[in-house]
Design a protein around this motif. Structure first.
Motif, PDB file in Angstrom:
ATOM      1  N   THR A 165     -19.077   5.093   5.825  1.00 26.20           N
ATOM      2  CA  THR A 165     -17.988   4.347   6.750  1.00 26.20           C
ATOM      3  C   THR A 165     -17.423   3.022   5.773  1.00 26.20           C
ATOM      4  O   THR A 165     -18.279   2.116   5.474  1.00 26.20           O
ATOM      5  CB  THR A 165     -18.490   3.843   7.874  1.00 26.20           C
ATOM      6  N   ILE A 166     -16.132   2.953   5.449  1.00 26.55           N
ATOM      7  CA  ILE A 166     -15.619   1.967   4.796  1.00 26.55           C
ATOM      8  C   ILE A 166     -15.386   0.890   5.874  1.00 26.55           C
ATOM      9  O   ILE A 166     -14.339   1.061   6.865  1.00 26.55           O
ATOM     10  CB  ILE A 166     -14.290   2.102   4.222  1.00 26.55           C
ATOM     11  N   GLU A 167     -15.948  -0.080   5.658  1.00 25.75           N
ATOM     12  CA  GLU A 167     -15.907  -1.299   6.842  1.00 25.75           C
ATOM     13  C   GLU A 167     -14.550  -2.138   6.440  1.00 25.75           C
ATOM     14  O   GLU A 167     -13.942  -2.688   7.506  1.00 25.75           O
ATOM     15  CB  GLU A 167     -17.017  -2.164   6.721  1.00 25.75           C
ATOM     16  N   SER A 168     -14.422  -2.606   5.325  1.00 27.63           N
ATOM     17  CA  SER A 168     -13.098  -3.396   4.808  1.00 27.63           C
ATOM     18  C   SER A 168     -12.919  -3.093   3.266  1.00 27.63           C
ATOM     19  O   SER A 168     -13.722  -2.829   2.359  1.00 27.63           O
ATOM     20  CB  SER A 168     -13.607  -4.804   4.980  1.00 27.63           C
ATOM     21  N   VAL A 169     -11.530  -3.332   3.157  1.00 25.82           N
ATOM     22  CA  VAL A 169     -10.904  -3.247   2.018  1.00 25.82           C
ATOM     23  C   VAL A 169     -10.198  -4.503   1.492  1.00 25.82           C
ATOM     24  O   VAL A 169      -9.337  -5.112   2.257  1.00 25.82           O
ATOM     25  CB  VAL A 169     -10.130  -2.056   1.892  1.00 25.82           C
ATOM     26  N   ASN A 170     -10.473  -5.242   0.508  1.00 28.01           N
ATOM     27  CA  ASN A 170      -9.938  -6.396   0.067  1.00 28.01           C
ATOM     28  C   ASN A 170      -9.394  -6.456  -1.471  1.00 28.01           C
ATOM     29  O   ASN A 170     -10.188  -6.388  -2.435  1.00 28.01           O
ATOM     30  CB  ASN A 170     -10.924  -7.543   0.154  1.00 28.01           C
ATOM     31  N   GLU A 171      -8.054  -6.545  -1.602  1.00 24.32           N
ATOM     32  CA  GLU A 171      -7.504  -6.387  -2.947  1.00 24.32           C
ATOM     33  C   GLU A 171      -7.445  -7.815  -3.687  1.00 24.32           C
ATOM     34  O   GLU A 171      -6.730  -8.575  -2.959  1.00 24.32           O
ATOM     35  CB  GLU A 171      -6.068  -5.706  -2.853  1.00 24.32           C
ATOM     36  N   THR A 172      -8.537  -8.071  -4.525  1.00 28.34           N
ATOM     37  CA  THR A 172      -8.529  -9.387  -4.948  1.00 28.34           C
ATOM     38  C   THR A 172      -8.981  -9.308  -6.286  1.00 28.34           C
ATOM     39  O   THR A 172      -9.460  -8.546  -6.759  1.00 28.34           O
ATOM     40  CB  THR A 172      -9.201 -10.130  -3.949  1.00 28.34           C
ATOM     41  N   ALA A 173      -8.872 -10.643  -6.902  1.00 27.65           N
ATOM     42  CA  ALA A 173      -9.272 -10.589  -8.406  1.00 27.65           C
ATOM     43  C   ALA A 173     -10.872 -11.174  -8.388  1.00 27.65           C
ATOM     44  O   ALA A 173     -11.406 -11.327  -9.380  1.00 27.65           O
ATOM     45  CB  ALA A 173      -8.446 -11.451  -9.217  1.00 27.65           C
ATOM     46  N   ARG A 174     -11.211 -11.678  -7.066  1.00 28.71           N
ATOM     47  CA  ARG A 174     -12.510 -12.200  -6.828  1.00 28.71           C
ATOM     48  C   ARG A 174     -13.650 -11.373  -5.963  1.00 28.71           C
ATOM     49  O   ARG A 174     -13.067 -10.200  -5.449  1.00 28.71           O
ATOM     50  CB  ARG A 174     -12.482 -13.571  -6.044  1.00 28.71           C
ATOM     51  N   MET A 233     -15.187   9.079   8.075  1.00 30.15           N
ATOM     52  CA  MET A 233     -14.964   7.951   7.170  1.00 30.15           C
ATOM     53  C   MET A 233     -13.463   7.572   7.057  1.00 30.15           C
ATOM     54  O   MET A 233     -12.689   8.509   7.124  1.00 30.15           O
ATOM     55  CB  MET A 233     -15.357   8.517   5.833  1.00 30.15           C
ATOM     56  N   THR A 234     -13.317   6.253   6.929  1.00 30.84           N
ATOM     57  CA  THR A 234     -11.914   5.841   7.138  1.00 30.84           C
ATOM     58  C   THR A 234     -11.273   6.216   5.922  1.00 30.84           C
ATOM     59  O   THR A 234     -11.762   6.258   4.763  1.00 30.84           O
ATOM     60  CB  THR A 234     -12.033   4.173   6.851  1.00 30.84           C
ATOM     61  N   SER A 235     -10.005   6.817   5.998  1.00 31.24           N
ATOM     62  CA  SER A 235      -9.403   7.202   4.736  1.00 31.24           C
ATOM     63  C   SER A 235      -8.631   6.259   4.030  1.00 31.24           C
ATOM     64  O   SER A 235      -8.370   5.312   4.480  1.00 31.24           O
ATOM     65  CB  SER A 235      -8.038   8.338   5.363  1.00 31.24           C
ATOM     66  N   ILE A 236      -8.403   6.406   2.714  1.00 30.98           N
ATOM     67  CA  ILE A 236      -7.682   5.509   1.797  1.00 30.98           C
ATOM     68  C   ILE A 236      -6.580   6.135   1.098  1.00 30.98           C
ATOM     69  O   ILE A 236      -6.372   7.185   0.593  1.00 30.98           O
ATOM     70  CB  ILE A 236      -8.735   5.134   0.600  1.00 30.98           C
ATOM     71  N   THR A 237      -5.459   5.236   1.501  1.00 28.05           N
ATOM     72  CA  THR A 237      -4.304   5.681   0.760  1.00 28.05           C
ATOM     73  C   THR A 237      -3.881   5.101  -0.470  1.00 28.05           C
ATOM     74  O   THR A 237      -4.730   4.129  -0.946  1.00 28.05           O
ATOM     75  CB  THR A 237      -3.243   5.202   1.605  1.00 28.05           C
ATOM     76  N   LYS A 238      -3.031   5.800  -1.519  1.00 29.62           N
ATOM     77  CA  LYS A 238      -3.030   5.555  -2.731  1.00 29.62           C
ATOM     78  C   LYS A 238      -1.690   5.147  -3.179  1.00 29.62           C
ATOM     79  O   LYS A 238      -1.345   4.676  -4.383  1.00 29.62           O
ATOM     80  CB  LYS A 238      -3.021   6.862  -3.483  1.00 29.62           C
ATOM     81  N   ASN A 239      -0.914   4.900  -2.183  1.00 25.07           N
ATOM     82  CA  ASN A 239       0.535   4.516  -2.501  1.00 25.07           C
ATOM     83  C   ASN A 239       0.830   2.838  -2.338  1.00 25.07           C
ATOM     84  O   ASN A 239       1.912   2.517  -2.602  1.00 25.07           O
ATOM     85  CB  ASN A 239       1.572   5.190  -1.416  1.00 25.07           C
ATOM     86  N   ARG A 240      -0.160   2.165  -2.253  1.00 27.06           N
ATOM     87  CA  ARG A 240       0.052   0.885  -2.362  1.00 27.06           C
ATOM     88  C   ARG A 240      -0.283   0.263  -3.733  1.00 27.06           C
ATOM     89  O   ARG A 240      -1.030   0.619  -4.553  1.00 27.06           O
ATOM     90  CB  ARG A 240      -1.220   0.109  -1.622  1.00 27.06           C
ATOM     91  N   SER A 241       0.640  -0.712  -4.199  1.00 30.05           N
ATOM     92  CA  SER A 241       0.428  -1.103  -5.491  1.00 30.05           C
ATOM     93  C   SER A 241      -0.866  -1.844  -5.697  1.00 30.05           C
ATOM     94  O   SER A 241      -1.243  -2.623  -4.896  1.00 30.05           O
ATOM     95  CB  SER A 241       1.626  -2.291  -5.596  1.00 30.05           C
ATOM     96  N   ASP A 242      -1.293  -1.984  -6.915  1.00 28.38           N
ATOM     97  CA  ASP A 242      -2.357  -2.553  -7.410  1.00 28.38           C
ATOM     98  C   ASP A 242      -2.120  -3.840  -8.179  1.00 28.38           C
ATOM     99  O   ASP A 242      -3.215  -4.472  -8.704  1.00 28.38           O
ATOM    100  CB  ASP A 242      -3.334  -1.655  -8.503  1.00 28.38           C
ATOM    101  N   SER A 243      -1.015  -4.285  -8.321  1.00 31.08           N
ATOM    102  CA  SER A 243      -0.707  -5.536  -8.880  1.00 31.08           C
ATOM    103  C   SER A 243      -0.055  -6.535  -8.079  1.00 31.08           C
ATOM    104  O   SER A 243       0.525  -6.299  -7.292  1.00 31.08           O
ATOM    105  CB  SER A 243       0.242  -5.092 -10.166  1.00 31.08           C
ATOM    106  N   VAL A 244      -0.311  -7.489  -8.441  1.00 35.86           N
ATOM    107  CA  VAL A 244       0.262  -8.713  -7.872  1.00 35.86           C
ATOM    108  C   VAL A 244       0.725  -9.844  -8.669  1.00 35.86           C
ATOM    109  O   VAL A 244       0.210 -10.256  -9.565  1.00 35.86           O
ATOM    110  CB  VAL A 244      -1.089  -9.498  -6.755  1.00 35.86           C
TER     111      VAL A 244
END
Length: 229
Positions: A154-163, A1-12
């Motif tokens: 399996t994590i195929e894609s991650v998209n940080e968005t409001a939509r 499974m693809t690993s997920i990091t936590k250090n990226r900001s959740d705000s834009v």
């Protein structure tokens, strides 16, 4: 499974963003393993609903139209406790079920208040889910939960968005919607002026003009939801 990091900001620009994720999971680790593997040409799609008690996403759509065979498959499927109802619609079958007591861990996680399942489509040996998390931390927590449960996710894609993420148009359409759209394009129904009518399409496909109209409208809506930002 693809690993997920936590250090990226959740705000834009000061705004909290949700995290939309597409994951794939083997049918044996989710729902309807027998029904899907014995019907490789069919597709199941969970209906979004508010979970109440055990009733986590208790409805799904089935792309086939053989209700008797479907009922037999569900009665033998290890993830289904009982079938509540089956109703045929214009281009699919809507099924209400009670899942077994040992609900798959991935399905239980859908009830998490920080996670929303936007779409879940199963075919043959794989389910593809589109999930929305309140934050990357919530995604990381669920990822760890799946890993601990030894799920083949399996994590195929991650998209940080409001939509909501764009849907794959190939999986957005039912077979009958695709057939109707292709017939309409081929016959000139979309031409200006039109070279064919709904009645013409109905005769070609052996259904009523009302059924063709519904398939076209639903198919076009699915394509627009898939492609429009």
């Amino acid at each position: 499974m693809t690993s997920i990091t936590k250090n990226r900001s959740d705000s834009v620009q000061g705004k909290q963003m949700t995290v939309c994720t597409r994951v794939s999971v083997a049918v044996d680790d989710f729902l309807l393993p027998l029904a899907l593997t014995e019907s490789p040409a069919e597709r199941a799609e969970l209906e979004r609903s508010v979970p109440v008690g055990r009733a986590i996403m208790p409805y799904f759509r089935w792309s086939g139209d053989d209700v008797n065979r479907l009922r037999d498959l569900l009665n033998r499927d290890p993830t289904v406790e009982r079938v509540v109802n089956i109703a045929r619609t214009d281009d699919s079958v809507v099924v209400g079920v009670v899942w077994v007591n040992e609900t798959p861990a991935l399905l239980r996680s859908v009830a998490d208040p920080e996670l929303a399942c936007l779409r879940a489509t199963g075919r043959e040996d794989t389910w593809l889910l589109t999930l929305r998390f309140e934050s990357r931390e919530a995604l990381a927590a669920s990822s760890e939960q799946w890993r601990s449960a030894d799920l083949n996710v399996t994590i195929e894609s991650v998209n940080e968005t409001a939509r909501s993420p764009l849907r794959d148009s190939s999986s957005a359409l039912t077979e009958r919607q695709r057939e109707a759209l292709r017939a309409a394009l081929r016959s000139g129904y979309f031409d200006v002026p039109r070279a064919a009518t709904l009645q013409d399409l109905g005769k070609e496909l052996g259904v009523s003009d009302t059924a063709i109209s519904q398939r076209l409208r639903r198919g076009i809506r699915s394509l627009v939801e898939t492609k429009v930002v």
